[in-house]
Write a protein that holds these residues in place. Structure first.
Motif, PDB file in Angstrom:
ATOM      1  N   LEU A  79      10.632  -2.033   3.285  1.00 51.05           N
ATOM      2  CA  LEU A  79      10.035  -2.212   2.010  1.00 51.05           C
ATOM      3  C   LEU A  79       8.519  -1.081   1.910  1.00 51.05           C
ATOM      4  O   LEU A  79       8.372  -0.428   0.941  1.00 51.05           O
ATOM      5  N   SER A  80       7.711  -1.486   2.929  1.00 52.40           N
ATOM      6  CA  SER A  80       6.254  -1.029   3.116  1.00 52.40           C
ATOM      7  C   SER A  80       6.600   0.595   3.011  1.00 52.40           C
ATOM      8  O   SER A  80       5.941   1.570   2.436  1.00 52.40           O
ATOM      9  N   SER A  81       7.634   0.972   3.893  1.00 49.33           N
ATOM     10  CA  SER A  81       7.753   2.516   4.225  1.00 49.33           C
ATOM     11  C   SER A  81       8.509   3.104   2.950  1.00 49.33           C
ATOM     12  O   SER A  81       7.921   4.375   2.650  1.00 49.33           O
ATOM     13  N   LEU A  82       9.604   2.524   2.422  1.00 47.46           N
ATOM     14  CA  LEU A  82      10.169   2.947   1.084  1.00 47.46           C
ATOM     15  C   LEU A  82       8.965   3.214  -0.158  1.00 47.46           C
ATOM     16  O   LEU A  82       9.083   3.952  -0.863  1.00 47.46           O
ATOM     17  N   PHE A  83       8.196   2.162  -0.269  1.00 39.16           N
ATOM     18  CA  PHE A  83       7.159   1.958  -1.257  1.00 39.16           C
ATOM     19  C   PHE A  83       6.051   2.910  -0.972  1.00 39.16           C
ATOM     20  O   PHE A  83       5.113   3.229  -1.755  1.00 39.16           O
ATOM     21  N   ASN A  84       5.928   3.496   0.365  1.00 36.11           N
ATOM     22  CA  ASN A  84       4.996   4.345   0.811  1.00 36.11           C
ATOM     23  C   ASN A  84       3.553   3.593   0.615  1.00 36.11           C
ATOM     24  O   ASN A  84       2.557   4.150   0.183  1.00 36.11           O
ATOM     25  N   ILE A  85       3.402   2.273   0.956  1.00 38.60           N
ATOM     26  CA  ILE A  85       2.264   1.589   0.871  1.00 38.60           C
ATOM     27  C   ILE A  85       2.167   0.849   2.307  1.00 38.60           C
ATOM     28  O   ILE A  85       3.199   0.674   3.089  1.00 38.60           O
ATOM     29  N   SER A  86       0.540   0.523   2.617  1.00 44.66           N
ATOM     30  CA  SER A  86       0.919  -0.442   3.938  1.00 44.66           C
ATOM     31  C   SER A  86       1.248  -1.832   3.664  1.00 44.66           C
ATOM     32  O   SER A  86       1.653  -2.201   2.649  1.00 44.66           O
ATOM     33  N   LEU A  87       1.653  -2.264   4.901  1.00 50.04           N
ATOM     34  CA  LEU A  87       2.254  -3.735   4.937  1.00 50.04           C
ATOM     35  C   LEU A  87       1.008  -4.622   4.292  1.00 50.04           C
ATOM     36  O   LEU A  87       1.530  -5.716   3.786  1.00 50.04           O
ATOM     37  N   ASP A  88      -0.030  -4.342   4.715  1.00 53.88           N
ATOM     38  CA  ASP A  88      -1.125  -5.388   4.295  1.00 53.88           C
ATOM     39  C   ASP A  88      -1.292  -5.400   2.646  1.00 53.88           C
ATOM     40  O   ASP A  88      -1.411  -6.379   1.962  1.00 53.88           O
ATOM     41  N   ARG A  89      -1.090  -4.316   1.986  1.00 58.12           N
ATOM     42  CA  ARG A  89      -1.262  -4.103   0.538  1.00 58.12           C
ATOM     43  C   ARG A  89       0.208  -4.832   0.001  1.00 58.12           C
ATOM     44  O   ARG A  89       0.069  -5.512  -1.018  1.00 58.12           O
ATOM     45  N   LEU A  90       1.096  -4.815   0.576  1.00 55.37           N
ATOM     46  CA  LEU A  90       2.446  -5.220   0.085  1.00 55.37           C
ATOM     47  C   LEU A  90       2.377  -6.895   0.232  1.00 55.37           C
ATOM     48  O   LEU A  90       2.813  -7.181  -0.716  1.00 55.37           O
TER      49      LEU A  90
END
Length: 191
Positions: A50-61
Motif C-alpha cells: 500500500l505504501s509503495s502503491l500510494f507513493n507515501i512512507s509507511l510511517d505516514r500511512l
C-alpha cells in the motif's frame, strides 16, 4: 483507527475501487473493505505494498495507529505463549504419567508411542521457549508481568536477569526430581 481512513482516502485519491486496489496488492476486495471499516489491520506485507502503491512512507500511512498495532502484537504474543504453554503442560503430564502404564500394557513396544508423545512435548516446549526468547522473558516475575500485558521497569528487569542462571539450574533439578518421584510411584503401583 487512522489507517482505515488513510487507506480509503488514498484509494479515492487514485480513483480506485476496492476491487481494483485489491488486485494491485494481491488481496481480496473483502480485505480492503475490512481495512477501511476498521474491522482488522493489513499485515506488514500489505502495508508495504500500500505504501509503495500510494507513493507515501509507511510511517505516514500508519500514523496514529502505531500504539494500537503494538498492543495487538503484544496481545497476540500473549495468546501464543498461553496456547503453547498450555499444550506443553498437558503433554508433559501425559508423557510422565503414561510411561509406566504403556510399558505394562505394551511391554518393550511402549517405547514407540511414548517417544512420539515425548517428541511432540519437546516441540511445544521449544515453541514456548521461542516466544519467551522473542519477548525477552525468562523468570517467573517477567512471565507474569508479560501475561498481564505489562513490562518490568529497568531496575526490576536487571534484578530478574541476575536470577536467571540460578533459576535455570533449579528448574532442571526440580523437574528431574519430580519426574523421578512420579516414575517411582507409578512403577511401585503397577508392579
Amino acid at each position: 483507527m487512522e489507517i482505515s481512513t488513510q487507506i480509503k482516502k488514498y484509494r479515492n485519491d487514485m480513483n480506485l475501487s476496492q476491487e481494483e486496489l485489491a488486485e494491485k496488492i494481491y488481496v481480496s476486495r473483502q480485505s480492503i473493505s475490512n481495512w477501511e471499516t476498521g474491522k482488522n489491520y493489513p499485515d506488514i506485507h500489505s502495508l508495504l505494498l500500500l505504501s509503495s502503491l500510494f507513493n507515501i512512507s509507511l510511517d505516514r500511512l500508519i500514523k496514529g495507529d502505531v500504539q494500537i498495532m503494538k498492543e495487538e502484537i503484544k496481545e497476540s504474543e500473549i495468546k501464543k505463549l498461553n496456547h503453547y504453554s498450555t499444550i506443553y503442560g498437558i503433554l508433559l503430564i501425559a508423557s510422565v504419567f503414561s510411561a509406566v502404564p504403556l510399558s505394562s500394557w505394551l511391554g518393550f513396544y511402549a517405547i514407540i508411542p511414548w517417544w512420539i508423545l515425548f517428541g511432540i512435548t519437546l516441540f511445544f516446549a521449544y515453541k514456548t521457549e521461542q516466544v519467551k526468547k522473542e519477548n525477552n522473558i525468562s523468570t517467573y516475575k517477567e512471565i507474569v508481568a508479560f501475561m498481564e500485558g505489562k513490562r518490568l521497569d529497568e531496575l526490576q528487569k536487571q534484578q530478574e536477569i541476575g536470577k536467571r542462571p540460578y533459576q535455570n539450574f533449579l528448574k532442571a533439578l526440580g523437574s528431574g526430581l519430580i519426574a523421578f518421584i512420579i516414575c517411582l510411584i507409578l512403577g511401585w503401583i503397577f508392579h
